[in-house]
Design a protein around this motif. Structure first.
Motif, short mmCIF file in Angstrom:
data_model
loop_
_atom_site.label_atom_id
_atom_site.label_comp_id
_atom_site.label_asym_id
_atom_site.label_seq_id
_atom_site.Cartn_x
_atom_site.Cartn_y
_atom_site.Cartn_z
N TYR A 3 0.68 -1.24 -0.17
CA TYR A 3 -0.01 0.04 0.09
C TYR A 3 0.86 1.23 -0.06
O TYR A 3 1.75 1.33 0.77
N GLU A 4 0.22 2.23 -0.82
CA GLU A 4 0.96 3.58 -0.81
C GLU A 4 0.14 4.63 -0.46
O GLU A 4 -1.21 4.43 -0.69
N PRO A 5 0.80 5.84 -0.10
CA PRO A 5 -0.24 6.89 0.37
C PRO A 5 -1.08 7.55 -0.66
O PRO A 5 -0.26 7.80 -1.65
N ILE A 6 -2.06 8.08 -0.32
CA ILE A 6 -2.90 9.06 -1.16
C ILE A 6 -2.58 9.95 -0.65
O ILE A 6 -3.06 10.29 0.59
N HIS A 7 -1.85 11.17 -1.28
CA HIS A 7 -1.58 12.43 -0.62
C HIS A 7 -2.62 13.58 -0.57
O HIS A 7 -2.84 14.38 0.33
N MET A 8 -3.58 13.57 -1.56
CA MET A 8 -4.63 14.43 -1.65
C MET A 8 -5.73 13.72 -2.47
O MET A 8 -5.47 13.09 -3.47
N ALA A 116 -6.63 -0.98 -4.93
CA ALA A 116 -7.32 -1.47 -3.62
C ALA A 116 -7.20 -0.29 -2.73
O ALA A 116 -5.94 -0.21 -2.12
N LEU A 117 -8.08 0.12 -2.18
CA LEU A 117 -8.14 1.14 -1.37
C LEU A 117 -8.47 0.86 0.12
O LEU A 117 -9.32 -0.24 0.01
N ARG A 118 -7.86 1.60 0.87
CA ARG A 118 -8.24 1.28 2.41
C ARG A 118 -7.96 2.44 3.21
O ARG A 118 -6.99 3.11 2.96
N ARG A 119 -8.50 2.46 4.25
CA ARG A 119 -8.25 3.84 5.23
C ARG A 119 -7.03 3.65 6.02
O ARG A 119 -6.75 2.37 6.34
N ARG A 120 -6.06 4.58 5.86
CA ARG A 120 -4.82 4.42 6.67
C ARG A 120 -5.16 4.93 8.09
O ARG A 120 -5.79 5.99 8.37
N ALA A 121 -4.56 4.26 8.94
CA ALA A 121 -4.61 4.51 10.29
C ALA A 121 -3.83 5.69 10.73
O ALA A 121 -2.83 5.76 10.31
N GLU A 135 -4.99 5.05 1.54
CA GLU A 135 -3.82 4.53 0.82
C GLU A 135 -4.54 3.42 -0.03
O GLU A 135 -5.49 2.91 -0.24
N ILE A 136 -3.57 3.20 -1.22
CA ILE A 136 -3.96 2.33 -2.36
C ILE A 136 -2.75 1.39 -2.56
O ILE A 136 -1.60 1.67 -2.53
#
Length: 152
Positions: A3-8, A116-121, A135-136
């Motif tokens: 998973y990698e961050p979605i910045h905006m 694949a999206l998921r909420r990042r803690a 993150e994705i």
């Protein structure tokens, strides 16, 4: 893959639909593809790398958005004062045009990826009123997703 961050996130409908996320550690513009036959968004995205200059503009643009959203959440501004209308910070619209031109410059490098999206803690608020980050995880498209040229 990881998973990698979605910045905006610029557009959101049941999850991030456009914005900037890392792919292989580098910022990319992403746009979730809509399936008109199913009448829903898919887990298929068109992603375009962005250069350092466009990334810098995007960070400035996002900072304006965050300041505005914090003011709305605090009750000091109304949603009608959205930066896109030029009421909050005129630089927002200028930056949007620069970002669009930066993405267009690299449009020929656009590819399709499954995401694949998921909420990042995260601990506490990211900024006043903002709690969620996503993150994705990117993967290759399936054979029936069509060729990459369609993403351009």
């Amino acid at each position: 893959m990881a998973y990698e961050p979605i910045h905006m996130t610029w557009d959101y409908w049941d999850g991030p639909r456009t914005g900037i996320a890392d792919c292989e550690g580098r910022p990319h513009y992403f746009s979730c593809l809509f399936d008109p036959q199913q009448e829903e968004y898919r887990d298929l995205f068109a992603i375009t790398p962005i250069d350092a200059e466009t990334w810098h503009w995007a960070q400035q643009h996002w900072a304006i958005w965050q300041r505005w959203e914090a003011e709305v959440n605090a009750g000091r501004l109304t949603p009608e004062s959205h930066p896109k209308y030029g009421h909050f910070d005129p630089r927002y619209t200028e930056l949007e045009a620069l970002i669009d031109s930066g993405i267009d410059r690299l449009r020929d490098q656009t590819v399709r990826r499954r995401g694949a999206l998921r909420r990042r803690a995260v601990e506490g608020e990211l900024f006043p009123g903002q709690w969620n980050r996503y993150e994705i995880e990117w993967s290759a498209p399936l054979a029936d997703d069509g060729p990459d040229e369609g993403a351009k």
